[in-house]
Design an enzyme around this catalytic site. Structure first.
Site, PDB file in Angstrom:
ATOM      1  N   HIS A 108     -38.274  75.091   0.819  1.00  0.00           N
ATOM      2  CA  HIS A 108     -38.657  75.845  -0.162  1.00  0.00           C
ATOM      3  C   HIS A 108     -39.153  74.966  -1.453  1.00  0.00           C
ATOM      4  O   HIS A 108     -39.058  76.003  -2.768  1.00  0.00           O
ATOM      5  CB  HIS A 108     -37.804  77.323  -0.793  1.00  0.00           C
ATOM      6  CG  HIS A 108     -38.058  78.282   0.234  1.00  0.00           C
ATOM      7  ND1 HIS A 108     -37.073  79.282   0.560  1.00  0.00           N
ATOM      8  CD2 HIS A 108     -38.707  78.404   1.379  1.00  0.00           C
ATOM      9  CE1 HIS A 108     -37.057  79.984   1.560  1.00  0.00           C
ATOM     10  NE2 HIS A 108     -38.264  79.728   2.087  1.00  0.00           N
ATOM     11  N   VAL A 110     -33.159  74.845  -3.940  1.00  0.00           N
ATOM     12  CA  VAL A 110     -34.128  73.984  -4.755  1.00  0.00           C
ATOM     13  C   VAL A 110     -33.285  73.390  -5.708  1.00  0.00           C
ATOM     14  O   VAL A 110     -33.853  72.705  -6.353  1.00  0.00           O
ATOM     15  CB  VAL A 110     -35.483  74.808  -5.147  1.00  0.00           C
ATOM     16  CG1 VAL A 110     -36.247  75.478  -4.057  1.00  0.00           C
ATOM     17  CG2 VAL A 110     -34.742  75.837  -6.304  1.00  0.00           C
TER      18      VAL A 110
END
Ligand code: OAD
Length: 250
Positions: A121, A105
């Site tokens: 994610h 991320v």
């Protein structure tokens, strides 16, 4: 097979492939100074994921969870792409790699120049108010005092997937379409323990793709799903693959 032989085979497969993609995990950002989750010095050694990484934990104790998030943001916001991110971006630029599916991320693929990145994610770049749904960018947030609040008074949550939350639907769909379509999958720096991301190599393999794994240590994919396992630092192996590929194709 020596590492050199393995790299030569991967380069051959890259040359032959029509639709190569990559799946990346936290291991590829370790060389940018961001800790991975599992293994020695992993984040889950320091923070119990049941207390820090589930959506229930966030809702129950946002102050506590934001303590960890702040620490992570302080590292990731300063981090720069390393040779792995750059090599993958260059393979895309050369027309060879069609997409990167990442569990990370940290936006380092995009910072390195990758254009087609599926963030399985979610992303740390944006945050959403848990009360009114307003969106903020991380640059707008003062992280000195956490948790950060929305104008409406609600607590902000990074748009990253916590355990117990669904994978963003568009990312899930696209990732599995790509896995079915690819003919070569590079799996780099993931422990392949978290589902459904860990299904991606299985789907690719079932659809006829070759699977190449690059990791410091074997994973559940090694010797089962992976056709080749290259043991070593991604930041050393990927540039070698890129260099050999370029030498043979230019
Ligand atoms: P992990 O921390 O589980 O695994 C990182 C992997 O990278 C391990 O297998 C390491 O051996 C390997 N590794 C470490 N340094 C490396 C290097 N320099 N070169 C190559 N390999 C290296 O990270 P992920 O598999 O990404 O999800 O974790 C998956 C998910 O679990 C994360 O996205 C996160 C976490 O809980 C959520 O929070 C939903």
């Amino acid at each position: 097979m020596t590492v050199k032989d393995k790299i030569e085979t991967v380069v051959l497969w890259l040359k032959e492939s029509q639709f190569a993609i990559a799946l990346t995990g936290a291991g590829i950002s370790v060389e940018s100074g961001i800790p991975a989750f599992r293994g020695a010095q992993g984040l889950w050694d320091k923070y119990d994921p049941s207390e820090y990484a589930t959506i229930d934990a966030f809702m129950r104790a946002p102050y506590k969870v934001w303590g960890m998030l702040k620490e992570l943001y302080e590292i990731t916001l300063k981090a720069e792409p390393n040779p792995t991110h750059k090599a993958l971006a260059e393979l895309e630029r050369l027309g060879k790699l069609k997409a990167v599916i990442t569990q990370n991320v940290d936006s380092l693929h995009q910072k390195a120049g990758s254009k087609k990145v599926i963030e399985f994610h979610g992303t740390g770049e944006t945050l959403t108010c848990i009360l009114c749904g307003a969106k903020y960018r991380i640059e707008e947030i003062n992280l000195e005092k956490v948790p950060p609040f929305c104008e409406c008074g609600g607590i902000l949550k990074p748009d990253v997937v916590f355990f117990g939350e669904p994978i963003p639907l568009h990312a899930l769909r696209e990732a599995f379409e790509l896995s079915e379509r690819c003919d070569l999958l590079l799996v780099v720096g993931t422990s392949a323990q978290v589902y459904p991301a860990a299904d991606i190599p299985r789907v690719a393999k079932r659809s006829g793709a070759k699977v190449v794994e690059i990791n410091l240590e074997p994973t559940p994919l090694t010797n089962t799903i992976s056709d080749i396992f290259i043991e070593g630092k991604a930041g050393e192996i990927l540039p070698l693959i890129l260099k050999a590929y370029k030498t043979q194709c230019e």
